[in-house]
Design an enzyme around this catalytic site. Structure first.
Site, PDB file in Angstrom:
ATOM      1  N   GLU A  61       0.812  -1.224   0.000  1.00 38.25           N
ATOM      2  CA  GLU A  61       0.000   0.000   0.000  1.00 38.25           C
ATOM      3  C   GLU A  61       0.846   1.275   0.000  1.00 38.25           C
ATOM      4  O   GLU A  61       0.438   2.293  -0.565  1.00 38.25           O
ATOM      5  CB  GLU A  61      -0.950   0.016   1.208  1.00 38.25           C
ATOM      6  CG  GLU A  61      -2.092  -0.978   1.115  1.00 38.25           C
ATOM      7  CD  GLU A  61      -1.772  -2.345   1.719  1.00 38.25           C
ATOM      8  OE1 GLU A  61      -2.685  -3.177   1.824  1.00 38.25           O
ATOM      9  OE2 GLU A  61      -0.593  -2.550   2.095  1.00 38.25           O
ATOM     10  N   PHE A 123     -12.177  -7.106  13.265  1.00 38.89           N
ATOM     11  CA  PHE A 123     -11.043  -7.562  12.461  1.00 38.89           C
ATOM     12  C   PHE A 123     -10.653  -6.481  11.454  1.00 38.89           C
ATOM     13  O   PHE A 123     -11.489  -5.943  10.756  1.00 38.89           O
ATOM     14  CB  PHE A 123     -11.418  -8.857  11.731  1.00 38.89           C
ATOM     15  CG  PHE A 123     -10.335  -9.366  10.810  1.00 38.89           C
ATOM     16  CD1 PHE A 123      -9.116  -9.806  11.310  1.00 38.89           C
ATOM     17  CD2 PHE A 123     -10.525  -9.383   9.433  1.00 38.89           C
ATOM     18  CE1 PHE A 123      -8.121 -10.257  10.467  1.00 38.89           C
ATOM     19  CE2 PHE A 123      -9.538  -9.845   8.579  1.00 38.89           C
ATOM     20  CZ  PHE A 123      -8.325 -10.281   9.103  1.00 38.89           C
ATOM     21  N   GLN A 124      -9.361  -6.160  11.415  1.00 46.62           N
ATOM     22  CA  GLN A 124      -8.786  -5.139  10.533  1.00 46.62           C
ATOM     23  C   GLN A 124      -9.436  -3.764  10.734  1.00 46.62           C
ATOM     24  O   GLN A 124      -9.601  -2.991   9.791  1.00 46.62           O
ATOM     25  CB  GLN A 124      -8.868  -5.558   9.053  1.00 46.62           C
ATOM     26  CG  GLN A 124      -7.921  -6.725   8.750  1.00 46.62           C
ATOM     27  CD  GLN A 124      -7.719  -6.973   7.269  1.00 46.62           C
ATOM     28  OE1 GLN A 124      -8.595  -6.694   6.455  1.00 46.62           O
ATOM     29  NE2 GLN A 124      -6.565  -7.513   6.913  1.00 46.62           N
ATOM     30  N   LYS A 173     -17.743  -0.704   5.129  1.00 43.42           N
ATOM     31  CA  LYS A 173     -18.138  -1.717   4.138  1.00 43.42           C
ATOM     32  C   LYS A 173     -19.646  -1.715   3.878  1.00 43.42           C
ATOM     33  O   LYS A 173     -20.088  -1.886   2.734  1.00 43.42           O
ATOM     34  CB  LYS A 173     -17.676  -3.104   4.595  1.00 43.42           C
ATOM     35  CG  LYS A 173     -17.859  -4.156   3.504  1.00 43.42           C
ATOM     36  CD  LYS A 173     -17.164  -5.461   3.830  1.00 43.42           C
ATOM     37  CE  LYS A 173     -17.301  -6.435   2.651  1.00 43.42           C
ATOM     38  NZ  LYS A 173     -16.597  -7.705   2.898  1.00 43.42           N
ATOM     39  N   MET A 492      24.170   9.262   3.379  1.00 42.44           N
ATOM     40  CA  MET A 492      24.010  10.536   4.082  1.00 42.44           C
ATOM     41  C   MET A 492      24.221  10.348   5.583  1.00 42.44           C
ATOM     42  O   MET A 492      24.778  11.213   6.258  1.00 42.44           O
ATOM     43  CB  MET A 492      22.633  11.135   3.795  1.00 42.44           C
ATOM     44  CG  MET A 492      22.517  12.588   4.209  1.00 42.44           C
ATOM     45  SD  MET A 492      23.736  13.667   3.400  1.00 42.44           S
ATOM     46  CE  MET A 492      22.865  14.145   1.917  1.00 42.44           C
TER      47      MET A 492
END
Length: 583
Positions: A61, A123-124, A173, A492
């Site tokens: 993602e 969940f999630q 959802k 760096m």
């Protein structure tokens, strides 16, 4: 596949997922970068049934957001990405924060657990609105399907207007499953609490003109706001009209052509000697779409030591006098303000002539600073110098490629040694300094400009943060050329450790690197390893001839090379180290 979104009748009853897809099509979206999951499956089902836009399946993602970000940076369109709830959103946060820091217009659509389950540790589930609030321009949680289309319309408007930025829309959802009437939005939404100022205050513009006419040592300091407002042509006209030196920040490179004699290079921590000295010693400084950040002006107290008048043009009033007190604030869209400024200057200059003798003396001083040749480096016949790779890339691409970079030494060398003459060609993470953006940025740029030459300048540390996107490139036949400036160090970090930590190289050495050639080939691409300076030119020319292949070039570079000039943290603009001899 059928197209459920082809009927254009107003007030059709659709499910929420189809409304999302129709809204995206009505906003003119052509590409959506994303990764599916349970909370967004209705939306993915609706995407499957339409042909208005293309979905690009990334492998993580974070890469979806970075790709959408670069798509926006290089094209002046709003980038769009789609992620699922919970870890889908948390994986996206780095990309959202990256876009927020650089003011990039983007709409992020995230799935959420059903409304009845919100707050129950489903969940999630995560608090998406709470987690992203500090790093978005605005965010929404849609709790009623009646608000869905209107919210998405507002999201696109907010993302692209005023000071642009990412806007997140969190959609449970059950909202994507519910049904409601859909009618395409007409015109721009009216939002009582959001009315960005576009035109600059005429009285303030008049004050700025008077200052400029009296200036003996004028200087123009421009930043990313010039590019975001598509004001590059106006900036060039303005600089020519005033006759002053011009500097572009890291985010503003390409807004003014680097090959023009009035350009003095980039300012700041790794800017040119002449840009920094001119910034410090000018008597009137015109800041155009720039924010005086710490990497540009160094220590604000040191910067304030020299008396100068400062005019600051910015669309975001909160950016003005935030770090440096200014004399003439002008709030407005850079393009509009520059047009008004030039009109007033043209009229006023007919009555009050600018001091040409003083300007000529100022340029003599700038030329003396230029004479330091602060960008010179010692080339080598044995070791590949990273600066020379970037110079050779500029030569091979005739200075006309889209260049993406990751973050670190290679980013600075790309900014210093690839001369950008056009805006939106330099795609990098300026504000947040996010490693791992280079490859997904190249993907987003190529999606926006399929026929363009795209090169990604990266390091062996950064590239491994999103290297899985080589798989996405294979799937969609994306063919950027990757230049890995491989010095086997987090360069760096190593440079700072050498200078400030008595060469104690704590955890900055890359001790177990993959064979990048084999890795590129495993993903179905072309790999090259280059370890001799004499092979650099040939490798680059061969790679760019392979127009239909992604080529990963692993350049084994000099490990000891540092980025010069350098202003150490906490120091002032003119307290520059020009090379190792100054340590």
């Amino acid at each position: 596949m059928g197209d459920a979104g082809n009927e254009r009748n107003d007030f059709m009853e659709l499910n929420g997922a189809d409304i999302v897809v129709r809204c995206l099509a009505d906003e003119g979206v052509e590409h959506v970068f994303g990764y599916p999951g349970g909370a967004v499956l209705y939306i993915y089902d609706a995407i499957y049934k339409q042909e208005k836009f293309k979905h690009i399946l990334v492998r993580h993602e974070q890469a979806a957001v970075h790709a959408a970000d670069a798509y926006a940076r290089s094209s002046d369109k709003v980038g769009v990405c789609l992620v699922t709830s919970g870890p889908g959103v948390t994986n996206a946060v780095t990309g959202i924060a990256t876009a927020y820091m650089d003011s990039i217009p983007m709409v992020v659509i995230s799935g959420q657990v059903p409304t009845h389950a919100i707050g129950e540790d489903a969940f999630q589930e995560c608090d998406t609105v709470g987690i992203t609030r500090p790093c978005v321009k605005h965010n929404f949680l849609v709790r009623d399907i009646k608000d869905l289309a209107d919210t998405l319309h507002k999201a696109f408007y907010l993302a692209r207007t005023g000071r642009p930025g990412p806007v997140l829309v969190d959609i449970p959802k059950d909202i994507t499953a519910a049904r409601y009437k859909y009618s395409p939005a007409k015109g721009e939404p009216v939002m009582r609490s959001y009315t960005p100022v576009v035109k600059g205050h005429q009285g303030q513009i008049k004050k700025a003109v008077q200052m400029l006419l009296q200036a003996e040592r004028p200087m123009i300091y421009s930043g990313g706001g010039v590019i975001l407002s598509d004001a590059s042509a106006e900036l060039q006209q303005f600089v020519k009209m005033i006759g002053a030196p011009c500097t572009n920040t890291l985010m503003g490179l390409g807004a003014y052509p680097s090959t023009d004699k009035q350009f003095v290079g980039m300012p700041g921590m790794h800017g040119t000697y002449e840009a920094n000295m001119a910034m410090q010693h000018c008597d009137v400084l015109i800041a155009v779409g720039a924010r005086f950040d710490d990497r540009v002006i160094g220590n604000p107290k040191h910067f304030a030591q020299n008396l100068r008048k400062i005019v600051h043009i910015d669309i975001d009033p909160s950016s003005i006098s935030k770090r440096v007190k200014v004399d003439v604030p002008i709030v407005g869209n850079v393009k509009d303000v520059l047009i008004d400024l030039m009109e007033q200057y043209h009229v006023a200059a007919a009555e009050t002539k600018p001091n040409k003798d003083a300007l000529a003396k100022w340029w003599q001083q700038v030329q003396i600073w230029r004479g330091k040749e602060c960008m010179k480096f010692a080339d080598s016949a044995e070791l590949i110098k990273p600066q020379s790779v970037v110079q050779k890339l500029w030569e091979v691409t005739a200075g006309d490629a889209y260049i993406t970079s990751d973050v670190g030494q290679h980013q600075m060398w790309a900014a210093q040694y690839y001369g950008f003459d056009k805006p939106r060609r330099w795609i990098n993470s300026g504000g947040l300094g996010t490693m791992g953006v280079g490859l997904p940025y190249a993907m987003g740029v190529q999606m926006a400009h399929p026929d363009a030459t795209v090169a990604c300048i990266t390091g062996e540390g950064s590239i491994q943060m999103n290297i899985q996107e080589l798989s996405t490139c294979r799937q969609y036949n994306l063919t950027p050329k990757i230049l890995c400036l491989n010095n086997r160090y987090l360069g760096m970090v190593r440079q700072w450790q050498q200078i400030d930590y008595s060469s104690r190289y704590a955890e900055s050495y890359m001790d177990a690197l993959p064979d990048f050639v084999k890795l590129a080939e495993a993903y179905g691409h072309v790999g090259m390893r280059i370890d001799k300076p004499s092979d650099v030119d040939g490798a680059l020319r061969e790679a760019f001839k392979l127009k239909d292949r992604l080529v990963f070039m692993d350049f084994i570079t000099d490990q000891s090379e540092n980025v010069w000039p350098m202003v150490k943290a906490g120091k002032g603009l003119t307290e520059m180290l020009l090379g190792s001899e100054d340590l």
